[in-house]
Design a protein around this motif. Structure first.
Motif, PDB file in Angstrom:
ATOM      1  N   HIS A  24       0.820  -1.215   0.000  1.00 45.18           N
ATOM      2  CA  HIS A  24       0.000   0.000   0.000  1.00 45.18           C
ATOM      3  C   HIS A  24       0.856   1.268   0.000  1.00 45.18           C
ATOM      4  CE1 HIS A  24      -3.512  -2.569   0.812  1.00 45.18           C
ATOM      5  NE2 HIS A  24      -4.172  -1.573   0.267  1.00 45.18           N
ATOM      6  N   LYS A  27       1.350   1.678  -3.547  1.00 41.87           N
ATOM      7  CA  LYS A  27       0.124   2.122  -4.212  1.00 41.87           C
ATOM      8  C   LYS A  27      -0.072   3.633  -4.054  1.00 41.87           C
ATOM      9  CE  LYS A  27      -2.227  -2.317  -3.473  1.00 41.87           C
ATOM     10  NZ  LYS A  27      -2.320  -2.842  -4.842  1.00 41.87           N
ATOM     11  N   ARG A 159      -3.547 -14.413  -9.402  1.00 44.35           N
ATOM     12  CA  ARG A 159      -4.993 -14.433  -9.578  1.00 44.35           C
ATOM     13  C   ARG A 159      -5.455 -13.234 -10.403  1.00 44.35           C
ATOM     14  NH1 ARG A 159      -5.122 -14.342  -3.282  1.00 44.35           N
ATOM     15  NH2 ARG A 159      -3.410 -12.988  -3.912  1.00 44.35           N
ATOM     16  N   TYR A 160      -6.721 -13.289 -10.816  1.00 45.47           N
ATOM     17  CA  TYR A 160      -7.271 -12.198 -11.627  1.00 45.47           C
ATOM     18  C   TYR A 160      -7.141 -10.860 -10.904  1.00 45.47           C
ATOM     19  CZ  TYR A 160     -10.614  -9.127 -13.888  1.00 45.47           C
ATOM     20  OH  TYR A 160     -11.196  -8.048 -14.488  1.00 45.47           O
ATOM     21  N   SER A 161      -7.372 -10.847  -9.596  1.00 50.26           N
ATOM     22  CA  SER A 161      -7.325  -9.589  -8.840  1.00 50.26           C
ATOM     23  C   SER A 161      -5.914  -9.015  -8.748  1.00 50.26           C
ATOM     24  CB  SER A 161      -7.888  -9.793  -7.427  1.00 50.26           C
ATOM     25  OG  SER A 161      -7.159 -10.782  -6.733  1.00 50.26           O
ATOM     26  N   ASP A 162      -4.896  -9.805  -9.122  1.00 52.80           N
ATOM     27  CA  ASP A 162      -3.512  -9.329  -9.079  1.00 52.80           C
ATOM     28  C   ASP A 162      -3.111  -8.554 -10.326  1.00 52.80           C
ATOM     29  OD1 ASP A 162      -2.725 -10.484  -6.581  1.00 52.80           O
ATOM     30  OD2 ASP A 162      -2.566 -12.439  -7.558  1.00 52.80           O
ATOM     31  N   ASP A 164      -3.220  -6.163 -13.894  1.00 50.18           N
ATOM     32  CA  ASP A 164      -3.611  -4.798 -14.218  1.00 50.18           C
ATOM     33  C   ASP A 164      -3.962  -4.666 -15.686  1.00 50.18           C
ATOM     34  OD1 ASP A 164      -1.171  -4.833 -15.540  1.00 50.18           O
ATOM     35  OD2 ASP A 164      -0.133  -3.651 -14.011  1.00 50.18           O
ATOM     36  N   MET A 169       0.746  -9.254 -13.487  1.00 52.03           N
ATOM     37  CA  MET A 169       0.647  -8.917 -12.078  1.00 52.03           C
ATOM     38  C   MET A 169       1.163  -7.512 -11.836  1.00 52.03           C
ATOM     39  SD  MET A 169       2.048 -11.149  -8.889  1.00 52.03           S
ATOM     40  CE  MET A 169       2.215 -10.511  -7.227  1.00 52.03           C
ATOM     41  N   ASN A 170       0.316  -6.694 -11.200  1.00 54.16           N
ATOM     42  CA  ASN A 170       0.696  -5.308 -10.946  1.00 54.16           C
ATOM     43  C   ASN A 170       1.884  -5.243 -10.004  1.00 54.16           C
ATOM     44  OD1 ASN A 170       0.384  -2.585  -9.343  1.00 54.16           O
ATOM     45  ND2 ASN A 170      -0.701  -2.332 -11.288  1.00 54.16           N
ATOM     46  N   ASN A 173       1.701  -5.282  -6.109  1.00 52.37           N
ATOM     47  CA  ASN A 173       1.341  -6.476  -5.352  1.00 52.37           C
ATOM     48  C   ASN A 173       2.560  -7.299  -4.925  1.00 52.37           C
ATOM     49  OD1 ASN A 173      -1.477  -6.050  -5.486  1.00 52.37           O
ATOM     50  ND2 ASN A 173      -1.539  -6.883  -7.552  1.00 52.37           N
ATOM     51  N   CYS A 203      -1.928 -13.913 -15.169  1.00 52.12           N
ATOM     52  CA  CYS A 203      -2.961 -14.602 -14.424  1.00 52.12           C
ATOM     53  C   CYS A 203      -2.857 -16.112 -14.659  1.00 52.12           C
ATOM     54  CB  CYS A 203      -4.336 -14.106 -14.843  1.00 52.12           C
ATOM     55  SG  CYS A 203      -5.696 -14.767 -13.860  1.00 52.12           S
TER      56      CYS A 203
END
Length: 241
Positions: A24, A27, A159-162, A164, A169-170, A173, A203
């Protein structure tokens, strides 16, 4: 020219110690960088329309004081000029007048479809008025000593939520992915971390995480199933009071 944004840290941005997590912190820094690009142009989306993207190559973050839930922080960022295929960006985070974190980062300009490096001079970034980068005690690029033997400590499935907009993978993360594999992370406070991004993770990719400790530093490496290195990291911690 420095770009400045103010934020209030949310409870859900923090860990079990109510301290802002490493991911974070990244981020908040990169959100400010994105707003800088929108304000000065070209923005990240402007670059994508030209089939170009700035991809984080390496970053070093020094943390001088913990950031807690509901702290009000000011994040400053500025461009530091370019060289060849890369450009540098610095960040500072303040609580009041106190600097609580600093960072230098190196970004590569790439062609999205062809996956090849482009010269930064091919894009007009003159609106960003570059300033000198921060002088930190260690470089952004991670250098794991050759003599260290790293041991497998964990695995991570992307995973998909990782992912961008670029489909991988962003980079924000990665700090938490690595830090979660350090022994007893809940008892440690991060003082500094650096990550070098070597090959993207998409992903569904499965990564193996390797670790070694030397001279008070945790060195880590994530590796694809085919043996290709994904990223390398270095963490410096102290015991949480």
């Amino acid at each position: 020219m420095k770009w400045v944004e103010n934020y209030k840290v949310k409870f859900h941005d923090t860990n079990s110690n109510e301290v802002l997590s490493a991911s974070h912190i990244l981020k908040f820094m990169q959100e400010t960088g994105m707003l800088h690009m929108i304000g000065c142009r070209p923005s990240y989306e402007d670059l994508l329309k030209e089939n170009k993207a700035l991809i984080l190559s390496s970053i070093r973050v020094n943390i001088y004081s913990p950031i807690y839930a509901y702290d009000e922080i000011t994040v400053k960022t500025w461009a530091c000029g370019s060289r060849g295929y890369t450009t540098t960006r610095s960040f500072e985070i303040y609580k009041g007048d106190e600097i609580v974190a600093e960072s230098n980062s190196i970004w590569a300009l790439v062609s999205v479809t062809e996956k090849k490096l482009l010269r930064v001079s091919d894009v007009d970034f003159s609106n960003f008025e570059p300033e000198e980068p921060l002088t930190l005690d260690s470089p952004a690029k991670v250098r794991i000593p050759n003599e260290l033997k790293l041991s497998l400590v964990g695995e991570y499935s992307v995973r998909y939520s990782d992912i961008d907009l670029n489909g991988h993978m962003n980079n924000t993360n990665y700090p938490d992915m690595f830090f979660n594999c350090i022994p007893k992370p809940e008892s440690k406070l991060i003082k500094s971390f650096a990550i070098s991004y070597v090959n993207e993770a998409k992903c569904g990719d499965n990564l193996k995480i390797y670790l070694a400790k030397s001279d008070g530093k945790y060195y880590m490496r994530s590796v694809h199933e085919n043996g290709i290195v994904n990223a390398e990291a270095e963490f410096i911690t102290e015991n949480f009071d």
